[in-house]
Design a protein around this motif. Structure first.
Motif, short mmCIF file in Angstrom:
data_model
loop_
_atom_site.label_atom_id
_atom_site.label_comp_id
_atom_site.label_asym_id
_atom_site.label_seq_id
_atom_site.Cartn_x
_atom_site.Cartn_y
_atom_site.Cartn_z
N VAL A 1 0.87 -1.01 -0.11
CA VAL A 1 0.05 0.11 0.13
C VAL A 1 0.90 1.46 -0.07
O VAL A 1 0.63 2.24 -0.67
N GLY A 2 1.87 1.01 0.67
CA GLY A 2 2.82 2.42 0.63
C GLY A 2 3.58 2.77 -0.46
O GLY A 2 3.36 3.58 -0.95
N GLY A 3 3.84 1.55 -1.22
CA GLY A 3 4.40 1.80 -2.70
C GLY A 3 3.28 2.45 -3.71
O GLY A 3 3.33 3.37 -4.35
N LEU A 4 2.07 1.98 -3.37
CA LEU A 4 0.98 2.29 -4.38
C LEU A 4 0.63 4.02 -4.14
O LEU A 4 0.62 4.74 -5.03
N GLN A 5 0.79 4.26 -2.84
CA GLN A 5 0.46 5.81 -2.32
C GLN A 5 1.60 6.52 -2.72
O GLN A 5 1.45 7.76 -3.07
N THR A 6 2.79 6.07 -2.90
CA THR A 6 3.97 6.84 -3.25
C THR A 6 4.62 6.65 -4.68
O THR A 6 5.54 7.43 -5.03
N GLY A 7 3.67 5.80 -5.73
CA GLY A 7 3.95 5.66 -7.03
C GLY A 7 5.19 4.70 -7.44
O GLY A 7 5.88 4.78 -8.26
N ARG A 8 5.51 3.92 -6.23
CA ARG A 8 6.75 3.03 -6.40
C ARG A 8 6.25 1.55 -6.29
O ARG A 8 5.25 1.22 -5.95
N THR A 9 6.98 0.53 -6.61
CA THR A 9 6.82 -0.76 -6.56
C THR A 9 7.05 -0.98 -5.09
O THR A 9 7.58 -0.41 -4.26
N THR A 10 6.56 -2.24 -4.53
CA THR A 10 6.80 -2.72 -3.33
C THR A 10 8.05 -2.58 -3.01
O THR A 10 8.55 -2.05 -1.66
N GLU A 11 8.81 -3.06 -3.84
CA GLU A 11 10.52 -3.17 -3.55
C GLU A 11 11.17 -1.86 -3.46
O GLU A 11 11.97 -1.84 -2.88
N GLU A 12 10.68 -1.14 -4.44
CA GLU A 12 11.25 0.46 -4.55
C GLU A 12 10.84 0.98 -2.98
O GLU A 12 11.58 1.57 -2.52
#
Length: 119
Positions: free
Chosen positions: A99-110
């Motif tokens: 979810v953090g990745g979605l909110q910040t425009g990153r992949t989960t790994e990023e």
């Protein structure tokens, strides 16, 4: 309340949906449903009949569409509060990092790498 000094009800943070009173009212049904996912029996009920469960709580069509598409950002836009949505994200097998990745425009790994770089 609108006359409180130093408080601006029109704060604009690009790319951010502020969870204010308007959003709370807009998302009431979705957030109530998600709150009830604190009980395993309700999570199981939702998994068994998502459409029936959404109808039971009176979700709006945009909320239902966001749930059907597993689109957390659309749920936030439809009035969802991330703290309540966390239970629903868990049902969808999404982690906090997802979810953090979605909110910040990153992949989960990023996003995980970003978090590690901030330590």
């Amino acid at each position: 309340m609108h006359d409180m000094p130093g408080y601006d009800y029109h704060i604009d943070i690009p790319g951010t949906v502020l969870f204010d009173g308007t959003q709370a009212m807009k998302g009431y049904a979705l957030n109530k449903m998600c709150y009830d996912f604190n009980k395993a029996v309700n999570r199981d009920g939702f998994k068994a009949d998502e459409e029936g469960w959404m109808a039971k709580y009176g979700l709006t069509e945009p909320q239902k569409d966001a749930v059907r598409q597993r689109d957390i950002l659309a749920m936030i836009d439809a009035g969802g509060n991330i703290y309540y949505l966390a239970k629903l994200a868990g049902i969808f097998k999404l982690s906090v990092q997802d979810v953090g990745g979605l909110q910040t425009g990153r992949t989960t790994e990023e996003f995980k790498e970003y978090l590690a770089s901030q330590a």
